[in-house]
Enzyme design. Structure first.
Site, PDB file in Angstrom:
ATOM      1  N   GLY A   1       0.823  -1.215   0.000  1.00 28.87           N
ATOM      2  CA  GLY A   1       0.000   0.000   0.000  1.00 28.87           C
ATOM      3  C   GLY A   1       0.847   1.250   0.000  1.00 28.87           C
ATOM      4  O   GLY A   1       2.033   1.219  -0.359  1.00 28.87           O
TER       5      GLY A   1
ATOM      6  N   HIS B   1       2.355   4.819  -4.893  1.00 34.58           N
ATOM      7  CA  HIS B   1       2.886   6.033  -5.521  1.00 34.58           C
ATOM      8  C   HIS B   1       3.139   5.729  -6.999  1.00 34.58           C
ATOM      9  O   HIS B   1       2.759   4.643  -7.491  1.00 34.58           O
ATOM     10  CB  HIS B   1       4.147   6.499  -4.798  1.00 34.58           C
ATOM     11  CG  HIS B   1       5.158   5.409  -4.580  1.00 34.58           C
ATOM     12  ND1 HIS B   1       5.815   4.785  -5.612  1.00 34.58           N
ATOM     13  CD2 HIS B   1       5.598   4.804  -3.442  1.00 34.58           C
ATOM     14  CE1 HIS B   1       6.639   3.869  -5.139  1.00 34.58           C
ATOM     15  NE2 HIS B   1       6.521   3.838  -3.821  1.00 34.58           N
TER      16      HIS B   1
ATOM     17  N   HIS C   1       4.480   2.336  -8.059  1.00 36.87           N
ATOM     18  CA  HIS C   1       3.466   1.276  -8.174  1.00 36.87           C
ATOM     19  C   HIS C   1       2.636   1.481  -9.440  1.00 36.87           C
ATOM     20  O   HIS C   1       2.306   0.520 -10.134  1.00 36.87           O
ATOM     21  CB  HIS C   1       2.537   1.287  -6.948  1.00 36.87           C
ATOM     22  CG  HIS C   1       3.236   1.024  -5.650  1.00 36.87           C
ATOM     23  ND1 HIS C   1       3.430   2.002  -4.704  1.00 36.87           N
ATOM     24  CD2 HIS C   1       3.783  -0.101  -5.146  1.00 36.87           C
ATOM     25  CE1 HIS C   1       4.069   1.482  -3.659  1.00 36.87           C
ATOM     26  NE2 HIS C   1       4.292   0.219  -3.908  1.00 36.87           N
TER      27      HIS C   1
ATOM     28  N   LYS D   1      13.854  -0.559  -7.715  1.00 34.52           N
ATOM     29  CA  LYS D   1      14.247   0.189  -6.527  1.00 34.52           C
ATOM     30  C   LYS D   1      14.616  -0.790  -5.387  1.00 34.52           C
ATOM     31  O   LYS D   1      15.580  -0.587  -4.664  1.00 34.52           O
ATOM     32  CB  LYS D   1      13.082   1.108  -6.132  1.00 34.52           C
ATOM     33  CG  LYS D   1      12.933   1.461  -4.697  1.00 34.52           C
ATOM     34  CD  LYS D   1      13.664   2.680  -4.280  1.00 34.52           C
ATOM     35  CE  LYS D   1      13.393   3.020  -2.849  1.00 34.52           C
ATOM     36  NZ  LYS D   1      12.790   2.001  -2.034  1.00 34.52           N
ATOM     37  N   ASP D   2      13.834  -1.866  -5.257  1.00 32.78           N
ATOM     38  CA  ASP D   2      14.138  -2.903  -4.265  1.00 32.78           C
ATOM     39  C   ASP D   2      14.899  -4.020  -4.977  1.00 32.78           C
ATOM     40  O   ASP D   2      14.402  -5.151  -5.123  1.00 32.78           O
ATOM     41  CB  ASP D   2      12.851  -3.426  -3.637  1.00 32.78           C
ATOM     42  CG  ASP D   2      12.135  -2.339  -2.854  1.00 32.78           C
ATOM     43  OD1 ASP D   2      12.744  -1.763  -1.939  1.00 32.78           O
ATOM     44  OD2 ASP D   2      10.973  -2.023  -3.190  1.00 32.78           O
TER      45      ASP D   2
HETATM   46  O1  PAF Z   1       8.090  -4.408  -1.901  1.00 35.49           O
HETATM   47  C1  PAF Z   1       7.115  -4.529  -1.137  1.00 35.49           C
HETATM   48  O2  PAF Z   1       6.237  -3.672  -1.062  1.00 35.49           O
HETATM   49  C2  PAF Z   1       7.009  -5.754  -0.256  1.00 35.49           C
HETATM   50  O3  PAF Z   1       8.247  -6.181   0.181  1.00 35.49           O
HETATM   51  C3  PAF Z   1       6.237  -6.923  -0.926  1.00 35.49           C
HETATM   52  C4  PAF Z   1       6.959  -7.452  -2.161  1.00 35.49           C
HETATM   53  C5  PAF Z   1       4.848  -6.463  -1.316  1.00 35.49           C
HETATM   54  C6  PAF Z   1       6.094  -8.070   0.066  1.00 35.49           C
HETATM   55  O4  PAF Z   1       5.418  -7.699   1.216  1.00 35.49           O
END
Ligand code: PAF
Length: 282
Positions: free
Chosen positions: A31, A34, A37, A149-150
């Site tokens: 959630g 931004h 997403h 980013k991650d």
């Molecule tokens: O990147 C995220 O927002 C979270 O780590 C994910 C992949 C939704 C898992 O909770």
């Protein structure tokens, strides 16, 4: 747009959709949506018949002293954004349904999960891979969308998908940045005006490293000390780590003679931010 809270219900619905030959794209989120997403959802809409977004602040990926309780939960706005993007289904599970009493099974990707962010956030990636494995089983998508980013999270999830034979394709899309370079993150909401300015140093540091590499600097230690110097000039910045790593195993590289990723985690005040940049060699 359907909002479904119960895992069994969404599994049944999506099984029926799959049996009709519908291609399912899945964007897992916590959630506080931004533009990062939005870019994942937009791409998922282009490439699939049906798009599912999950919104779940996953408790098992937070450490005991981390921000689980204060993590932003602007649900109304998130649902509005999903509607705007014509998301077909939002999966909004409750913790008690994801982790019912007696839950004791975890998925852990060895080695990769202990590096970089894993070193300062023990158990974090175990929580991520556990929830993503559960979500993949519940949703059963054809394509899973993640953000660069991650980067470490993406590498670890790809490893899990391959190692455990999840029948899903993983798409990793570029980091979305503000005009000034700051990578979009739900945690940017914690920063005050002065901290937002200091936070720009993350992208400046990554950009400096890229320039140095492009000008022929191959010594990773030198590059890291130059960007450390730059970051340390900011009063509110406290470096967690800076590393230059290879793209798959995330192992530190000493001599830059191949494609690499510069990644860093820096606390700005109390807010821990991460960012990275992939640099092509030659
Ligand atoms: O990147 C995220 O927002 C979270 O780590 C994910 C992949 C939704 C898992 O909770």
């Amino acid at each position: 747009m359907k909002v479904i809270r119960v895992p069994e219900k969404i599994t049944k619905l999506l099984k029926a959709a799959r049996n009709k030959g519908r291609h399912i794209g899945f964007v897992p989120t916590m959630g506080a949506l931004h533009q990062g997403h939005s870019s994942l959802i937009t791409q998922a809409k282009k490439e699939n018949d049906l798009v599912v977004v999950s919104i779940f602040v996953n408790p098992v990926q937070f450490g005991p002293r981390e921000d689980l309780n204060s993590y932003p939960r602007p649900l109304k706005n998130d649902l509005w954004l999903c509607r705007k993007h014509k998301v077909d289904i939002v999966f909004l599970p409750e913790s008690k349904n994801m982790y019912p009493e007696g839950f004791t099974t975890f998925v852990s990707v060895e080695k990769l999960s202990n590096l970089l962010c894993g070193a300062t956030r023990p158990g974090h990636f175990r929580g991520v891979t556990t929830v993503v494995a559960k979500l993949l089983n519940i949703v059963g998508p054809d394509v899973l969308y993640l953000g660069q980013k991650d980067a470490q999270q993406a590498v670890i999830i790809k490893r899990m998908v391959s190692d455990l034979n999840f029948p899903v394709k993983v798409r990793v899309l570029p980091t979305v940045r503000q005009k000034d370079g700051l990578a979009l993150s739900s945690r940017n909401a914690y920063l005050n005006a002065a901290q937002k300015l200091d936070a720009l140093v993350l992208f400046k540091a990554l950009s400096l490293a890229k320039i140095l590499i492009n000008h022929g600097q191959q010594d990773a230690t030198r590059i890291i000390s130059r960007i450390k110097e730059l970051i340390n000039k900011k009063k509110q910045a406290c470096i967690d780590y800076i590393a230059i790593v290879d793209l798959e195993k995330l192992q530190g590289i000493k001599k830059i003679d191949r494609d690499c990723m510069i990644c860093l985690a820096v606390k700005i005040g109390k807010t821990r931010l991460i960012d990275n940049l992939v640099v092509k060699y030659g």
